[in-house]
Design a protein around this motif. Structure first.
Motif, mmCIF file in Angstrom:
data_model
loop_
_atom_site.group_PDB
_atom_site.id
_atom_site.type_symbol
_atom_site.label_atom_id
_atom_site.label_comp_id
_atom_site.label_asym_id
_atom_site.label_seq_id
_atom_site.Cartn_x
_atom_site.Cartn_y
_atom_site.Cartn_z
ATOM 1 N N THR A 44 0.189 -6.087 -11.273
ATOM 2 C CA THR A 44 0.882 -4.958 -10.663
ATOM 3 C C THR A 44 0.082 -3.662 -10.810
ATOM 4 O OG1 THR A 44 2.964 -6.024 -11.273
ATOM 5 C CG2 THR A 44 3.082 -3.731 -10.551
ATOM 6 N N ARG A 45 -0.045 -2.925 -9.692
ATOM 7 C CA ARG A 45 -0.712 -1.622 -9.740
ATOM 8 C C ARG A 45 0.112 -0.626 -10.560
ATOM 9 N NH1 ARG A 45 -0.375 1.187 -5.331
ATOM 10 N NH2 ARG A 45 0.969 -0.174 -4.090
ATOM 11 N N ASP A 46 -0.582 0.258 -11.298
ATOM 12 C CA ASP A 46 0.124 1.274 -12.076
ATOM 13 C C ASP A 46 0.889 2.252 -11.188
ATOM 14 O OD1 ASP A 46 -0.745 0.224 -14.460
ATOM 15 O OD2 ASP A 46 -2.443 1.603 -14.673
ATOM 16 N N ASP A 47 0.403 2.456 -9.947
ATOM 17 C CA ASP A 47 1.038 3.430 -9.057
ATOM 18 C C ASP A 47 1.890 2.764 -7.977
ATOM 19 O OD1 ASP A 47 -1.057 2.310 -7.661
ATOM 20 O OD2 ASP A 47 -1.706 4.188 -6.727
ATOM 21 N N ALA A 48 2.249 1.487 -8.176
ATOM 22 C CA ALA A 48 3.084 0.803 -7.186
ATOM 23 C C ALA A 48 4.506 1.361 -7.232
ATOM 24 C CB ALA A 48 3.105 -0.701 -7.459
ATOM 25 N N PRO A 49 5.242 1.271 -6.129
ATOM 26 C CA PRO A 49 6.641 1.730 -6.132
ATOM 27 C C PRO A 49 7.468 0.973 -7.173
ATOM 28 C CG PRO A 49 5.879 1.304 -3.887
ATOM 29 C CD PRO A 49 4.828 0.782 -4.802
ATOM 30 N N ASN A 50 8.471 1.645 -7.685
ATOM 31 C CA ASN A 50 9.353 1.034 -8.672
ATOM 32 C C ASN A 50 10.297 0.052 -7.980
ATOM 33 O OD1 ASN A 50 10.974 0.376 -10.802
ATOM 34 N ND2 ASN A 50 11.821 2.420 -11.112
ATOM 35 N N HIS A 51 10.218 -1.204 -8.348
ATOM 36 C CA HIS A 51 11.064 -2.236 -7.742
ATOM 37 C C HIS A 51 12.291 -2.556 -8.598
ATOM 38 C CE1 HIS A 51 8.348 -4.224 -10.539
ATOM 39 N NE2 HIS A 51 9.214 -5.220 -10.616
ATOM 40 N N LEU A 52 12.526 -1.775 -9.644
ATOM 41 C CA LEU A 52 13.628 -2.019 -10.576
ATOM 42 C C LEU A 52 14.694 -0.951 -10.410
ATOM 43 C CD1 LEU A 52 11.251 -2.765 -13.531
ATOM 44 C CD2 LEU A 52 12.718 -4.464 -12.442
ATOM 45 N N ARG A 53 15.927 -1.361 -10.231
ATOM 46 C CA ARG A 53 17.027 -0.430 -10.057
ATOM 47 C C ARG A 53 17.894 -0.447 -11.322
ATOM 48 N NH1 ARG A 53 18.378 0.157 -4.424
ATOM 49 N NH2 ARG A 53 16.420 -0.019 -3.249
ATOM 50 N N LEU A 103 -0.285 5.014 1.339
ATOM 51 C CA LEU A 103 -1.642 5.194 0.842
ATOM 52 C C LEU A 103 -2.636 4.818 1.950
ATOM 53 C CD1 LEU A 103 -1.162 3.616 -2.716
ATOM 54 C CD2 LEU A 103 -0.988 6.036 -2.060
ATOM 55 N N PRO A 104 -3.922 5.115 1.753
ATOM 56 C CA PRO A 104 -4.905 4.786 2.799
ATOM 57 C C PRO A 104 -4.938 3.308 3.186
ATOM 58 C CG PRO A 104 -5.849 6.326 1.241
ATOM 59 C CD PRO A 104 -4.526 5.932 0.679
ATOM 60 N N ASN A 105 -4.556 2.423 2.264
ATOM 61 C CA ASN A 105 -4.583 0.976 2.556
ATOM 62 C C ASN A 105 -3.211 0.449 2.973
ATOM 63 O OD1 ASN A 105 -3.369 1.316 0.057
ATOM 64 N ND2 ASN A 105 -4.286 -0.525 -0.845
ATOM 65 N N PHE A 106 -2.333 1.327 3.430
ATOM 66 C CA PHE A 106 -0.975 0.927 3.785
ATOM 67 C C PHE A 106 -0.959 -0.099 4.915
ATOM 68 C CE2 PHE A 106 2.707 1.587 6.635
ATOM 69 C CZ PHE A 106 3.715 1.171 5.768
ATOM 70 N N VAL A 107 -0.129 -1.138 4.720
ATOM 71 C CA VAL A 107 0.097 -2.162 5.752
ATOM 72 C C VAL A 107 1.604 -2.393 5.827
ATOM 73 C CG1 VAL A 107 -0.330 -4.526 6.497
ATOM 74 C CG2 VAL A 107 -2.114 -3.272 5.268
ATOM 75 N N PRO A 108 2.221 -2.144 6.980
ATOM 76 C CA PRO A 108 3.667 -2.355 7.078
ATOM 77 C C PRO A 108 4.026 -3.832 7.081
ATOM 78 C CG PRO A 108 2.779 -1.805 9.226
ATOM 79 C CD PRO A 108 1.633 -1.671 8.253
ATOM 80 N N GLY A 109 5.250 -4.125 6.677
ATOM 81 C CA GLY A 109 5.728 -5.496 6.722
ATOM 82 C C GLY A 109 5.955 -5.967 8.143
ATOM 83 N N GLY A 138 0.789 -1.227 0.000
ATOM 84 C CA GLY A 138 0.000 0.000 0.000
ATOM 85 C C GLY A 138 0.821 1.277 0.000
ATOM 86 N N ARG A 139 1.978 1.242 -0.653
ATOM 87 C CA ARG A 139 2.740 2.474 -0.853
ATOM 88 C C ARG A 139 2.537 2.966 -2.280
ATOM 89 N NH1 ARG A 139 6.170 4.070 3.105
ATOM 90 N NH2 ARG A 139 6.825 2.533 4.681
ATOM 91 N N GLY A 140 2.643 4.288 -2.458
ATOM 92 C CA GLY A 140 2.505 4.889 -3.769
ATOM 93 C C GLY A 140 3.806 4.875 -4.539
ATOM 94 N N ARG A 141 3.776 5.437 -5.734
ATOM 95 C CA ARG A 141 4.931 5.407 -6.618
ATOM 96 C C ARG A 141 6.175 5.995 -5.964
ATOM 97 N NH1 ARG A 141 5.752 5.002 -12.040
ATOM 98 N NH2 ARG A 141 4.314 3.282 -11.762
#
Length: 561
Positions: free
Chosen positions: A483-492, A189-195, A181-184
């Motif tokens: 994958t959500r369009d607004d998900a954080p970028n997981h590619l480096r 985000l409102p639905n954020f859940v920590p690990g 539930g993190r943004g880009r």
């Protein structure tokens, strides 16, 4: 120019954390619900059934399995023709082979050498003979194995990534899972859940190819062997066809080029999936040099060959996917597959026999052996965090058929770096001598350290017609990407690189994640990244970037691959 000259902004230390007060405690934590991880869970469940006092001592959840996909099987992809020996050993009399989710036993097979216009049938090399093996969907096999694991008490946690390795007092103590539930830009985000911190007495990394935490562990505990791992990229399609295939087919030669300067090693597979489906795929080593090579487009080109076209004629493409394959084999194995509190199994360890096109039964066997080593270290009077407490796993693996098989073919993959014809001749000598000729071990180079060249390779790729040949975006749609369009970028990756590097990544990626952007000055260009397209194949890690854990539940939703 080499991709390794432009390393990604990445440090392994980002993904190691000291454990705190435990949020979740389990007995054995398995990261990855693939063949190795699930075989480990099943064998542990069998052993704990026989020793209920140990199961009770391990707590409410003796065995837990993390799976980053929507469900077990969501991220699994392979040919696949499965050697059943490890599954038979795992289940013994509990499950007969005919009750396993196979499409049928291999009765007939053909190997062809292709040119652009011809298909010449050749004898199957001894390493590629499949009589007695079974055609399967690895995705379906994974879901079935998950059910078997749950029946013996394993708890499977889907949509959960292993984000950080918990290390304290010199031993692995579990895993920190990824946030949701993190943004880009990383905002909550409102639905954020920590690990959560999931702590365990033993942690088994069975993440499969390009395993994130596996790479972190190899670095943290200095487990790397003398050679780097090398990789191939496989792109495959599943077709509903008008006529049953009735045999297993492999091809080599065209559309790949045989010259040593190209370093194009690979071939295709076409396998039956019952009477009304076939799977077709192309596998190419990622040590190739041409910036214009695209494995996805080479597969499309292959389908225009008369041999393949007639097999698919009147059919419909129903699934697509892509995945990397570890190809270093015996030469690239870590010097140890254990550390205090830690075991590494399956493709993450590099247990793949490239000449035989096999890895699934090695993954299952390694998972079973990892379970037995963990079980032994958990008994009273032993401490799994003690240095050497889990060394029995390495010893058992070295005495198994897995080690013997991989050692015999250890020098075949690097031989093809000299070109198809010389490599083929050397491979024949290695087969005849059971790996004793030439003596000694070859060496491997990182895929990203190959000098790049440019040819006009892309001119030969067919235009997508939507019937036989397809573009990348329509293929990603068939993967069921979640994958959500607004998900954080997981590619480096470096965001400014020379045009050749940007084009290499653009062509290489089967999911159209990377694009060559605007001129950035000083001869460089911007690299545009669309992470929501990513099917997490891992190819970018081999060629100069880094795949890091995406949000749990994202990525493909494979069902037939």
């Amino acid at each position: 120019m080499r991709p390794s000259d432009y390393p990604p902004p990445f440090s392994p230390s980002e993904f190691i954390a000291a454990p705190r007060e435990p949020e979740i405690e389990v007995g054995v934590l398995i990261v990855g619900a693939g063949p190795a991880g699930l075989a480990c869970a099943i064998r542990l469940g069998q052993l704990l059934e026989e020793t209920p006092e140990l199961a009770e001592r391990l707590g409410e959840v003796p065995v837990a399995v993390l799976e980053k996909g929507k469900q077990p099987g969501s991220h699994l992809l392979s040919g696949a023709v499965v050697n059943p020996r490890s599954l038979r050993r795992l289940f013994k009399d509990r499950v007969p082979t005919h009750e396993m989710p196979f499409f049928g036993r291999v009765e007939h097979e053909s190997v062809y050498f292709l040119t652009a216009k011809r298909a010449m049938r050749i004898p199957a090399p001894p390493t590629m003979r499949n009589s007695g093996n079974y055609a399967a969907s690895l995705s379906q096999l994974g879901r079935w194995l998950a059910g078997q694991a749950e029946e013996v008490g394993a708890v499977i946690l889907p949509e959960t990534t292993g984000h950080k390795l918990l290390v304290g007092d010199g031993r692995v103590r579990g895993v920190k899972t990824g946030d949701k539930g993190r943004g880009r830009n990383g905002e909550e985000l409102p639905n954020f859940v920590p690990g959560d911190e999931v702590q365990a007495k033993v942690t088994v990394l069975a993440e499969g190819t390009q395993g994130h935490l596996t790479g972190i562990a190899l670095d943290r505990f200095a487990l790397q062997g003398d050679n780097p791992q090398v990789w191939a990229l496989g792109v495959k399609e599943v077709w509903k066809v008008a006529k049953p295939l009735g045999r297993v087919i492999h091809t080599m030669g065209w559309p790949l080029r045989p010259g040593a300067k190209y370093r194009e090693f690979g071939g295709s597979f076409i396998y039956p999936m019952g009477d009304d489906m076939v799977t077709i795929g192309m596998v190419v080593g990622l040590d190739y040099r041409d910036v214009e090579l695209s494995v996805h487009d080479v597969l499309q080109e292959l389908k225009t060959h008369s041999l393949v076209r007639k097999l698919l004629e009147g059919g419909e493409r129903v699934a697509w996917g892509a995945k990397t394959i570890p190809e270093g084999g015996f030469l690239a194995l870590p010097k140890r597959l254990h550390a205090p509190g830690l075991l590494i199994a399956g493709d993450g360890a590099g247990l793949v026999n490239v000449p035989a096109l096999k890895g699934i039964h090695y993954a299952v066997e390694s998972g079973r052996l990892a379970a037995e080593a963990a079980f032994s270290a958990l008994r009273r009077g032993e401490a799994p965090g003690r240095r050497g407490a889990l060394a029995g796993y390495d010893e058992a693996l070295e005495q198994s058929f897995v080690w013997r098989d991989l050692k015999q073919v250890r020098n075949m993959r690097p031989a093809f770096g000299r070109g198809f014809w010389l490599g083929g001749a050397m491979a024949g000598a290695m087969t005849a001598s059971r790996g004793n000729f030439p003596p000694g071990d070859a060496s491997l180079e990182h895929d990203a350290e190959q000098d790049l060249i440019r040819t006009d390779r892309a001119k030969s790729y067919p235009v997508s017609d939507g019937k036989l040949t397809f573009d990348k975006l329509s293929s990603v749609f068939l993967s069921g990407n979640q994958t959500r369009d607004d998900a954080p970028n997981h590619l480096r990756v470096r965001d400014r690189v020379p045009p050749e590097i940007a084009e290499l990544w653009t062509r290489m990626c089967p999911a159209q994640v990377y694009e060559v952007g605007d001129d950035a000055g000083d001869g460089d260009v911007q690299v545009e990244v669309t992470p929501s397209n990513c099917v997490q194949c891992g190819a970018i890690t081999a060629k100069g970037g880094r795949l890091t854990p995406p949000e749990g539940g994202s990525g493909p939703e494979y069902k037939l691959t």
